[in-house]
Design an enzyme around this catalytic site. Structure first.
Site, short mmCIF file in Angstrom:
data_model
loop_
_atom_site.label_atom_id
_atom_site.label_comp_id
_atom_site.label_asym_id
_atom_site.label_seq_id
_atom_site.Cartn_x
_atom_site.Cartn_y
_atom_site.Cartn_z
N GLU A 207 0.84 -1.20 0.00
CA GLU A 207 0.00 0.00 0.00
C GLU A 207 0.87 1.24 0.00
O GLU A 207 1.97 1.26 0.55
CB GLU A 207 -0.91 -0.03 1.24
CG GLU A 207 -1.78 -1.28 1.21
CD GLU A 207 -2.79 -1.35 2.35
OE1 GLU A 207 -3.81 -2.02 2.15
OE2 GLU A 207 -2.58 -0.76 3.42
N CYS B 202 3.53 8.55 0.81
CA CYS B 202 4.12 7.66 1.81
C CYS B 202 4.30 6.28 1.15
O CYS B 202 3.32 5.64 0.79
CB CYS B 202 3.17 7.59 3.01
SG CYS B 202 3.69 6.40 4.26
N CYS C 109 6.91 -7.01 7.56
CA CYS C 109 8.01 -6.37 8.28
C CYS C 109 8.52 -7.35 9.31
O CYS C 109 7.77 -8.13 9.87
CB CYS C 109 7.49 -5.10 8.97
SG CYS C 109 8.77 -4.18 9.86
N CYS D 111 6.70 -4.48 15.84
CA CYS D 111 6.31 -3.47 16.84
C CYS D 111 4.87 -3.78 17.25
O CYS D 111 4.01 -4.01 16.40
CB CYS D 111 6.41 -2.06 16.26
SG CYS D 111 8.09 -1.65 15.73
N CYS E 144 1.78 -1.94 15.49
CA CYS E 144 1.78 -1.66 14.04
C CYS E 144 1.26 -2.87 13.27
O CYS E 144 1.71 -3.99 13.49
CB CYS E 144 3.19 -1.31 13.60
SG CYS E 144 3.31 -0.96 11.83
N GLY F 43 6.87 -1.80 6.18
CA GLY F 43 8.25 -2.29 6.20
C GLY F 43 9.22 -1.35 6.85
O GLY F 43 8.89 -0.22 7.24
N GLU F 44 10.45 -1.84 7.00
CA GLU F 44 11.53 -1.05 7.60
C GLU F 44 12.52 -0.71 6.49
O GLU F 44 13.25 -1.59 6.00
CB GLU F 44 12.19 -1.88 8.72
CG GLU F 44 13.52 -1.37 9.21
CD GLU F 44 13.53 0.11 9.61
OE1 GLU F 44 12.64 0.55 10.36
OE2 GLU F 44 14.43 0.83 9.14
N SER G 286 11.97 6.98 7.67
CA SER G 286 11.70 6.69 9.08
C SER G 286 12.23 5.29 9.39
O SER G 286 12.05 4.36 8.61
CB SER G 286 10.19 6.74 9.32
OG SER G 286 9.89 6.36 10.65
N SER H 170 12.24 6.11 15.05
CA SER H 170 11.12 5.66 15.87
C SER H 170 11.63 5.32 17.26
O SER H 170 12.18 4.24 17.48
CB SER H 170 10.47 4.42 15.23
OG SER H 170 9.81 4.81 14.05
N HIS I 245 9.89 6.12 20.63
CA HIS I 245 8.71 5.58 21.32
C HIS I 245 8.86 5.30 22.81
O HIS I 245 7.89 4.92 23.47
CB HIS I 245 8.20 4.30 20.65
CG HIS I 245 7.91 4.43 19.18
ND1 HIS I 245 7.50 5.60 18.58
CD2 HIS I 245 7.97 3.51 18.17
CE1 HIS I 245 7.32 5.40 17.28
NE2 HIS I 245 7.60 4.16 17.01
N ASN J 97 -2.78 5.14 16.45
CA ASN J 97 -3.95 4.79 15.63
C ASN J 97 -4.28 3.33 15.89
O ASN J 97 -3.38 2.52 16.04
CB ASN J 97 -3.60 4.95 14.14
CG ASN J 97 -3.25 6.38 13.80
OD1 ASN J 97 -4.02 7.29 14.04
ND2 ASN J 97 -2.05 6.59 13.26
N CYS K 19 -0.83 6.12 10.02
CA CYS K 19 0.42 5.50 10.45
C CYS K 19 0.14 4.19 11.16
O CYS K 19 -0.69 4.13 12.07
CB CYS K 19 1.14 6.38 11.47
SG CYS K 19 1.69 7.92 10.83
N1 SAH Z 1 9.64 0.91 9.96
C1 SAH Z 1 9.75 2.33 9.98
C2 SAH Z 1 8.57 3.02 9.30
C3 SAH Z 1 7.29 2.82 10.07
S1 SAH Z 1 5.90 3.84 9.79
C4 SAH Z 1 9.89 2.80 11.42
O1 SAH Z 1 9.69 2.01 12.32
O2 SAH Z 1 10.19 3.97 11.64
C5 SAH Z 1 6.24 5.39 10.44
C6 SAH Z 1 5.87 5.64 11.90
O3 SAH Z 1 4.54 5.23 12.25
C7 SAH Z 1 6.82 4.93 12.84
O4 SAH Z 1 7.30 5.83 13.80
C8 SAH Z 1 5.93 3.91 13.45
O5 SAH Z 1 6.40 3.49 14.70
C9 SAH Z 1 4.60 4.65 13.52
N2 SAH Z 1 3.46 3.77 13.79
C10 SAH Z 1 3.38 2.45 13.61
N3 SAH Z 1 2.19 1.99 14.02
C11 SAH Z 1 1.50 3.04 14.50
C12 SAH Z 1 0.19 3.21 15.05
N4 SAH Z 1 -0.62 2.19 15.21
N5 SAH Z 1 -0.18 4.45 15.40
C13 SAH Z 1 0.64 5.50 15.23
N6 SAH Z 1 1.87 5.41 14.70
C14 SAH Z 1 2.30 4.19 14.34
#
Ligand code: SAH
Length: 345
Positions: free
Chosen positions: A92, A105, A112, A116, A119, A160-161, A192, A215, A217, A291, A334
């Protein structure tokens, strides 16, 4: 099997052309046909010698993933494209209009590896890396769908990462940045990452001005490990060290992303710990209220607590903003991108 021409960033295309004893400017012409004029065959590249067109057609194809579905958000006009790859896999990509920007995006992997907790992209595990061409193709398909509106910013924040697929990420970014590709300045391209040591340094060797978001967190290892299991391999300390290194090298302020999860990392105590962790470090913090994604049962702390968290950071001298995720009604915010059909709680 033929190779995909979209896999080749400008330099590699030039090398290919030079290997065939052709003038380098032919590489630019080919790029122009593909990215500016959007042709689908080498035969249409009429300013190239016929023999060269034939040679390319014999060895390369212009890879064509297709848009399987487009969903448009009623809330904010963002669009999610479900893209079918050559092997039938789906990824997507999300096009996000805002007042002065049109941001894309992009995804870099199917699934992935990092798992996490919050996610959806990693909930089904890792399937495969995207090729550079498949990342570039997301840009081509979205640009075409955007019509006359030009994409102004690209974020590698989809499924993905990106730095677990470093080579494709770098090659795709080079094409996106190239004048004859999509001509998007490095300052408008952001990657990211969970912060895999070594890879970020490698990325900025190729793209010194690219934007970086880490990221984070959590303000400490113990909590980060609960949220991002991969933290066992790369600690909070190593991420901060990498971010500092990047700032020294590029002069660009790194961003730390911080997803706010109720009951986990969103209290004012956590905010104070974050201030302490980041004191003296040149950076920005981007708070992302969680989210709903995957069946993890986690929730966001709500706007009052989010603002309280923000104000602790600000009072502590840490630059911070809140990211209001877009496209929630089409499961495009996200952390919500996953293969369609997979249930999202
Ligand atoms: N793999 C990369 C890109 C991830 S998407 C990374 O980890 O950075 C970009 C951001 O969205 C990341 O900071 C990720 O942690 C965040 N993200 C993932 N799931 C989420 C959610 N359910 N709500 C809000 N942000 C989220």
């Amino acid at each position: 099997m033929k190779r995909d021409i979209l896999d080749l960033p400008p330099r590699k295309l030039e090398t290919q052309v030079a290997d065939w004893r052709q003038a380098r400017f032919r590489a630019g012409q080919i790029q122009e046909w593909i990215y500016k004029k959007d042709v689908r065959t080498f035969a249409e590249m009429t300013n190239l010698p016929k023999a060269l067109r034939q040679r390319f057609a014999a060895e390369f194809e212009i890879c064509r993933p297709t848009v399987a579905r487009r969903l448009v958000s009623k809330l904010d006009g963002s669009s999610k494209f479900v893209i079918r790859l050559f092997d039938g896999r789906l990824v997507e990509t999300v096009l996000i209009p805002s007042e002065r920007r049109l941001t894309l995006c992009v995804s870099t992997q199917v699934g992935c590896r990092f798992g996490c907790k919050f996610c959806a992209s990693g909930a089904g595990g890792f399937v495969r890396n995207l090729t550079a061409g498949e990342i570039v193709a997301q840009m081509m398909l979205a640009s075409r769908a955007a019509g006359p509106a030009k994409i102004t910013h690209v974020v590698f924040m989809g499924m993905g990462e990106p730095l677990d697929n470093l080579k494709s990420t770098v090659d795709a970014a080079l094409t996106i940045n190239s004048e004859l590709g999509f001509n998007i300045g490095w300052r408008r391209i952001t990657v990211s990452t969970v912060g895999i040591p070594g890879t970020v340094e490698e990325l900025i060797r190729h793209a010194p001005q690219i934007g970086l978001s880490f990221s984070l967190h959590a303000p400490n290892d113990e909590l980060r490990e609960r949220i991002i299991p991969a933290n066992r391999r790369f600690s909070v300390g190593s991420i901060i060290a990498t971010a500092r290194h990047c700032f020294r090298e590029t002069g660009r302020l790194p961003t730390f992303e911080y997803v706010l999860i109720e009951g986990w990392n969103a209290s004012t105590g956590h905010a104070r710990a974050l201030v302490e962790l980041l004191s003296g470090i040149r950076c920005k913090v981007n708070l992302i209220p969680l989210n709903p994604a995957s069946a993890c049962g986690l929730s966001s702390p709500g706007s009052e607590q989010t603002l309280r968290f923000l104000s602790v950071l600000e009072r502590g001298g840490v630059k911070a903003t809140i990211r209001h995720s877009r496209g929630a009604d089409i499961i495009a915010a996200c952390g919500q991108l996953a293969c369609p059909g997979r249930p999202v709680a």
